[in-house]
Write a protein that holds these residues in place. Structure first.
Motif, PDB file in Angstrom:
ATOM      1  N   ASN A 148       0.862  -1.182   0.000  1.00  0.00           N
ATOM      2  CA  ASN A 148       0.000   0.000   0.000  1.00  0.00           C
ATOM      3  C   ASN A 148       0.894   1.226   0.000  1.00  0.00           C
ATOM      4  O   ASN A 148       1.705   1.404   0.919  1.00  0.00           O
ATOM      5  N   VAL A 149       0.764   2.075  -1.000  1.00  0.00           N
ATOM      6  CA  VAL A 149       1.614   3.253  -1.143  1.00  0.00           C
ATOM      7  C   VAL A 149       0.744   4.492  -0.982  1.00  0.00           C
ATOM      8  O   VAL A 149      -0.320   4.595  -1.596  1.00  0.00           O
ATOM      9  N   THR A 150       1.217   5.437  -0.162  1.00  0.00           N
ATOM     10  CA  THR A 150       0.487   6.688   0.047  1.00  0.00           C
ATOM     11  C   THR A 150       1.476   7.835  -0.064  1.00  0.00           C
ATOM     12  O   THR A 150       2.573   7.786   0.512  1.00  0.00           O
ATOM     13  N   LEU A 205      -0.079  -1.290  -4.785  1.00  0.00           N
ATOM     14  CA  LEU A 205       0.918  -1.699  -5.771  1.00  0.00           C
ATOM     15  C   LEU A 205       1.116  -3.199  -5.699  1.00  0.00           C
ATOM     16  O   LEU A 205       1.499  -3.734  -4.665  1.00  0.00           O
ATOM     17  N   ASN A 206       0.824  -3.888  -6.801  1.00  0.00           N
ATOM     18  CA  ASN A 206       1.039  -5.335  -6.903  1.00  0.00           C
ATOM     19  C   ASN A 206       1.840  -5.572  -8.185  1.00  0.00           C
ATOM     20  O   ASN A 206       1.305  -6.026  -9.182  1.00  0.00           O
ATOM     21  N   ALA A 207       3.106  -5.222  -8.149  1.00  0.00           N
ATOM     22  CA  ALA A 207       3.965  -5.293  -9.330  1.00  0.00           C
ATOM     23  C   ALA A 207       4.790  -6.572  -9.303  1.00  0.00           C
ATOM     24  O   ALA A 207       5.399  -6.909  -8.292  1.00  0.00           O
ATOM     25  N   ARG A 208       4.795  -7.288 -10.407  1.00  0.00           N
ATOM     26  CA  ARG A 208       5.622  -8.491 -10.551  1.00  0.00           C
ATOM     27  C   ARG A 208       6.941  -8.074 -11.192  1.00  0.00           C
ATOM     28  O   ARG A 208       6.958  -7.474 -12.269  1.00  0.00           O
ATOM     29  N   VAL A 209       8.029  -8.401 -10.529  1.00  0.00           N
ATOM     30  CA  VAL A 209       9.350  -8.044 -11.039  1.00  0.00           C
ATOM     31  C   VAL A 209      10.212  -9.291 -11.149  1.00  0.00           C
ATOM     32  O   VAL A 209       9.949 -10.307 -10.504  1.00  0.00           O
ATOM     33  N   CYS A 210      11.221  -9.224 -12.002  1.00  0.00           N
ATOM     34  CA  CYS A 210      12.183 -10.322 -12.115  1.00  0.00           C
ATOM     35  C   CYS A 210      13.534  -9.748 -12.515  1.00  0.00           C
ATOM     36  O   CYS A 210      13.623  -8.660 -13.068  1.00  0.00           O
ATOM     37  N   THR A 211      14.581 -10.501 -12.240  1.00  0.00           N
ATOM     38  CA  THR A 211      15.935  -9.991 -12.483  1.00  0.00           C
ATOM     39  C   THR A 211      16.341 -10.078 -13.946  1.00  0.00           C
ATOM     40  O   THR A 211      17.078  -9.243 -14.435  1.00  0.00           O
TER      41      THR A 211
END
Length: 178
Positions: free
Chosen positions: A76-78, A90-96
């Motif tokens: 949760n970003v405020t 924010l539900n971001a999928r990241v990978c290297t």
């Protein structure tokens, strides 16, 4: 009758009101993802913007907040500045090892795949067309020019043709004159 005429006008007014309401709330977060780094830009363009992530105050102040080595967990970003406050989930999928493809590369891949598929179809068509004229001389195939043999007998006796000696069975079915 009057209600039927006013329904399209009511629908048009609702569409206009909805679009006007959407234009007012045009303030959005900007999220940029590069590898495991997520950069969030607040809709407030002030340097005194404070950030809060999942209930924890961040030490960073300013219009941008960068999360290094993000682990793909929801956050949760405020961001707030004075009385104005904006929140985001924010539900971001990241990978290297992720690589980002632009629209031109994706279009090229799809076009190449379609052309290769079309080429294979054309090759199959021409090679199968060549084999149609060939006949095999196997025992199961029928030779041209020979007359067909009689069909097998009908298994149901109700459908057998009337024979000369059995006319009495069908005697009641004579044609009647009207």
């Amino acid at each position: 009758m009057r209600l039927e005429r006013s329904l399209p006008l009511l629908g048009l007014l609702l569409c206009l009101a909805g679009s006007m309401a959407q234009e007012d709330s045009n303030e959005e977060f900007l999220v940029e993802i590069s590898g495991t780094t997520v950069t969030i830009t607040c809709p407030l363009d002030e340097e005194s913007t404070s950030w809060e992530l999942s209930g924890t105050k961040a030490a960073v102040t300013g219009g941008k907040y960068t999360i290094e080595n993000h682990d793909s967990s929801p956050v949760n970003v405020t961001c707030a500045s004075g009385a104005q406050k904006y929140a985001m989930y924010l539900n971001a999928r990241v990978c290297t090892n992720c690589e980002e493809l632009d629209a031109l590369a994706v279009t090229g891949i799809i076009t190449a795949d379609l052309l290769i598929t079309l080429g294979v179809l054309i090759l199959v068509y021409y090679f199968s067309k060549d084999r149609k004229g060939r006949t095999s001389s196997s025992a199961g195939s029928r030779q041209r020019g020979q007359k067909m043999q009689r069909p097998p007998p009908v298994p149901n006796p109700d459908y057998e043709p009337i024979r000369k000696g059995q006319r009495e069975v069908y005697a009641g079915l004579q044609a009647r004159g009207f």
